[in-house]
Design an enzyme around this catalytic site. Sequence first.
Site, PDB file in Angstrom:
ATOM      1  N   GLU A 160       3.173 -15.635 -49.529  1.00  0.00           N
ATOM      2  CA  GLU A 160       2.028 -15.659 -48.601  1.00  0.00           C
ATOM      3  C   GLU A 160       0.707 -15.209 -49.233  1.00  0.00           C
ATOM      4  O   GLU A 160       0.012 -14.346 -48.702  1.00  0.00           O
ATOM      5  CB  GLU A 160       2.348 -14.804 -47.364  1.00  0.00           C
ATOM      6  CG  GLU A 160       3.621 -15.266 -46.658  1.00  0.00           C
ATOM      7  CD  GLU A 160       3.951 -14.444 -45.406  1.00  0.00           C
ATOM      8  OE1 GLU A 160       3.282 -13.428 -45.152  1.00  0.00           O
ATOM      9  OE2 GLU A 160       4.890 -14.827 -44.698  1.00  0.00           O
ATOM     10  N   ASN A 203       6.229 -18.961 -52.043  1.00  0.00           N
ATOM     11  CA  ASN A 203       6.737 -19.109 -50.673  1.00  0.00           C
ATOM     12  C   ASN A 203       5.626 -18.820 -49.666  1.00  0.00           C
ATOM     13  O   ASN A 203       4.902 -17.824 -49.798  1.00  0.00           O
ATOM     14  CB  ASN A 203       7.881 -18.088 -50.501  1.00  0.00           C
ATOM     15  CG  ASN A 203       8.699 -18.262 -49.244  1.00  0.00           C
ATOM     16  OD1 ASN A 203       9.166 -19.369 -48.954  1.00  0.00           O
ATOM     17  ND2 ASN A 203       8.885 -17.189 -48.486  1.00  0.00           N
ATOM     18  N   HIS A 239       8.410 -21.582 -39.916  1.00  0.00           N
ATOM     19  CA  HIS A 239       8.526 -20.861 -38.637  1.00  0.00           C
ATOM     20  C   HIS A 239       7.808 -21.713 -37.598  1.00  0.00           C
ATOM     21  O   HIS A 239       6.583 -21.639 -37.450  1.00  0.00           O
ATOM     22  CB  HIS A 239       7.891 -19.474 -38.744  1.00  0.00           C
ATOM     23  CG  HIS A 239       8.596 -18.567 -39.703  1.00  0.00           C
ATOM     24  ND1 HIS A 239       9.870 -18.090 -39.477  1.00  0.00           N
ATOM     25  CD2 HIS A 239       8.229 -18.056 -40.908  1.00  0.00           C
ATOM     26  CE1 HIS A 239      10.251 -17.330 -40.488  1.00  0.00           C
ATOM     27  NE2 HIS A 239       9.274 -17.291 -41.376  1.00  0.00           N
ATOM     28  N   GLU A 269      12.761 -20.374 -44.404  1.00  0.00           N
ATOM     29  CA  GLU A 269      12.836 -19.401 -43.297  1.00  0.00           C
ATOM     30  C   GLU A 269      12.814 -20.112 -41.947  1.00  0.00           C
ATOM     31  O   GLU A 269      12.084 -19.718 -41.032  1.00  0.00           O
ATOM     32  CB  GLU A 269      11.658 -18.416 -43.385  1.00  0.00           C
ATOM     33  CG  GLU A 269      11.565 -17.706 -44.723  1.00  0.00           C
ATOM     34  CD  GLU A 269      10.485 -16.624 -44.791  1.00  0.00           C
ATOM     35  OE1 GLU A 269       9.918 -16.247 -43.742  1.00  0.00           O
ATOM     36  OE2 GLU A 269      10.215 -16.162 -45.917  1.00  0.00           O
ATOM     37  N   ASP A 271      13.004 -21.302 -38.363  1.00  0.00           N
ATOM     38  CA  ASP A 271      13.342 -20.984 -36.975  1.00  0.00           C
ATOM     39  C   ASP A 271      12.381 -21.772 -36.091  1.00  0.00           C
ATOM     40  O   ASP A 271      11.290 -22.136 -36.527  1.00  0.00           O
ATOM     41  CB  ASP A 271      13.345 -19.473 -36.659  1.00  0.00           C
ATOM     42  CG  ASP A 271      12.096 -18.717 -37.080  1.00  0.00           C
ATOM     43  OD1 ASP A 271      11.001 -19.324 -37.129  1.00  0.00           O
ATOM     44  OD2 ASP A 271      12.204 -17.508 -37.350  1.00  0.00           O
TER      45      ASP A 271
HETATM   46  C1  XIL Z   1      10.378 -10.467 -41.558  1.00  0.00           C
HETATM   47  C2  XIL Z   1      11.712  -9.825 -41.216  1.00  0.00           C
HETATM   48  O1  XIL Z   1      12.578 -10.797 -40.675  1.00  0.00           O
HETATM   49  C3  XIL Z   1      11.490  -8.707 -40.225  1.00  0.00           C
HETATM   50  O2  XIL Z   1      12.713  -8.005 -40.000  1.00  0.00           O
HETATM   51  C4  XIL Z   1      10.443  -7.729 -40.740  1.00  0.00           C
HETATM   52  O3  XIL Z   1      10.169  -6.758 -39.765  1.00  0.00           O
HETATM   53  C5  XIL Z   1       9.158  -8.480 -41.092  1.00  0.00           C
HETATM   54  O4  XIL Z   1       9.458  -9.507 -42.023  1.00  0.00           O
HETATM   55  N1  XIL Z   1       7.748 -14.274 -43.677  1.00  0.00           N
HETATM   56  C6  XIL Z   1       8.547 -13.729 -44.656  1.00  0.00           C
HETATM   57  C7  XIL Z   1       9.637 -12.803 -44.278  1.00  0.00           C
HETATM   58  O5  XIL Z   1       8.409 -14.101 -45.824  1.00  0.00           O
HETATM   59  O6  XIL Z   1       9.835 -11.801 -45.250  1.00  0.00           O
HETATM   60  C8  XIL Z   1       9.399 -12.160 -42.938  1.00  0.00           C
HETATM   61  O7  XIL Z   1      10.562 -11.415 -42.580  1.00  0.00           O
HETATM   62  C9  XIL Z   1       9.066 -13.207 -41.903  1.00  0.00           C
HETATM   63  C10 XIL Z   1       7.817 -13.934 -42.282  1.00  0.00           C
END
Ligand code: XIL
Length: 351
Positions: A160, A203, A239, A269, A271
């Site tokens: 990020e 990422n 996401h 990631e 969802d």
């Molecule tokens: C999130 C975790 O799932 C949570 O438990 C934590 O509180 C915050 O981070 N992008 C990412 C991940 O790269 O590391 C993040 O994970 C979600 C967003």
Amino acid sequence: MHAITAILALAAGSVIAAPVDTVAERATATELNTAAKAAGKVYFGTAVDNGDLGNSQYTSEEKNTADFGQITPANSMKWDAIEASRGKFTYTQGDVIANLAKTNGQKLRCHNLVWHNQLPSWVSSGNFDNATLISIMKNHITNEVTHYKGQCYAWDVVNEAINDDGSGTLRSDPFHNTIGPAYLPIAFATAHAADPSAKLYYNDYNIETLGVKSTAAQNIVKMIKAYGAPIDGVGLQSHFVSGSTPTTAQQVANMNAFTALGVDVAITELDIRVKTPETSAELTQQATDYSSTIKACKQVSRCVGVTLWDWNDKNSWVPGTFPGYGAATPWDTNFQKKTAVYNAIISAWQS
Ligand code: XIL
């Protein structure tokens, strides 16, 4: 029966033909990871968080390699977990996840080395000069990557780095502010030196369709290469919000823009959140949305795999982070499979 045997049998007048055999093989791939692998992918996986491992319903599914051939630690390899104070490295929690992967025969995506979040205040408020922060960053990377050497299929080296304000500029964070954009190639070169066989990823989120932020991520790939440092892949976090997820074609076009630069892509990631309380219409839409993304990865040969962030709604980060949203994963809060979503993923791999 192998295809060649089937062809010979057919030539001898048998009714058995190769396509029947192929269909039968595909029909056995009825779980998330087996179906992804039958589609030519390296893995289908999930995030795993240490705090969830006390629940036996959780652990029995987490280690089900028919569904999950890969895991990513949700938190325990981040900077605040590994080096909470300067020079003191603590691997206990990260090792729990790495050992799970080893015991269960799952690939491990290691996450992450350099990120503006979950960064201890000794780093973020340290006001270090350029040379000192470079040395701190290199020391963190070298120590952690060496500790997990040989265990990580891939490392998310930088997470990020791009602003999410539509500008496509690099975030104002301690690394960029002090070192400048060169912190990226330095981080990648350092990780490579510590574990030359781990695949190194950039990422980020909101880079899943073509646009300013995706272009900025493509420019990061080019910049890292221009500095002579290696980069193997780009992680598309994905996401998403149900009902407004990008189409398969949009995601494929975006993935192609990255793979044209000579890197792999992975959905790291995934969802797909819905407004809660969820309706059955929303869950039907969600199944379609999952399908769109899986189909995109299926269609792009250098899309190596898909990781869910998390596999169930009870442990998902979504409700805590996006108020009013939840139900983002293929299993509900009681660890029951959402059949429509699960089957949509399988069908998408078989499409
Ligand atoms: C999130 C975790 O799932 C949570 O438990 C934590 O509180 C915050 O981070 N992008 C990412 C991940 O790269 O590391 C993040 O994970 C979600 C967003």
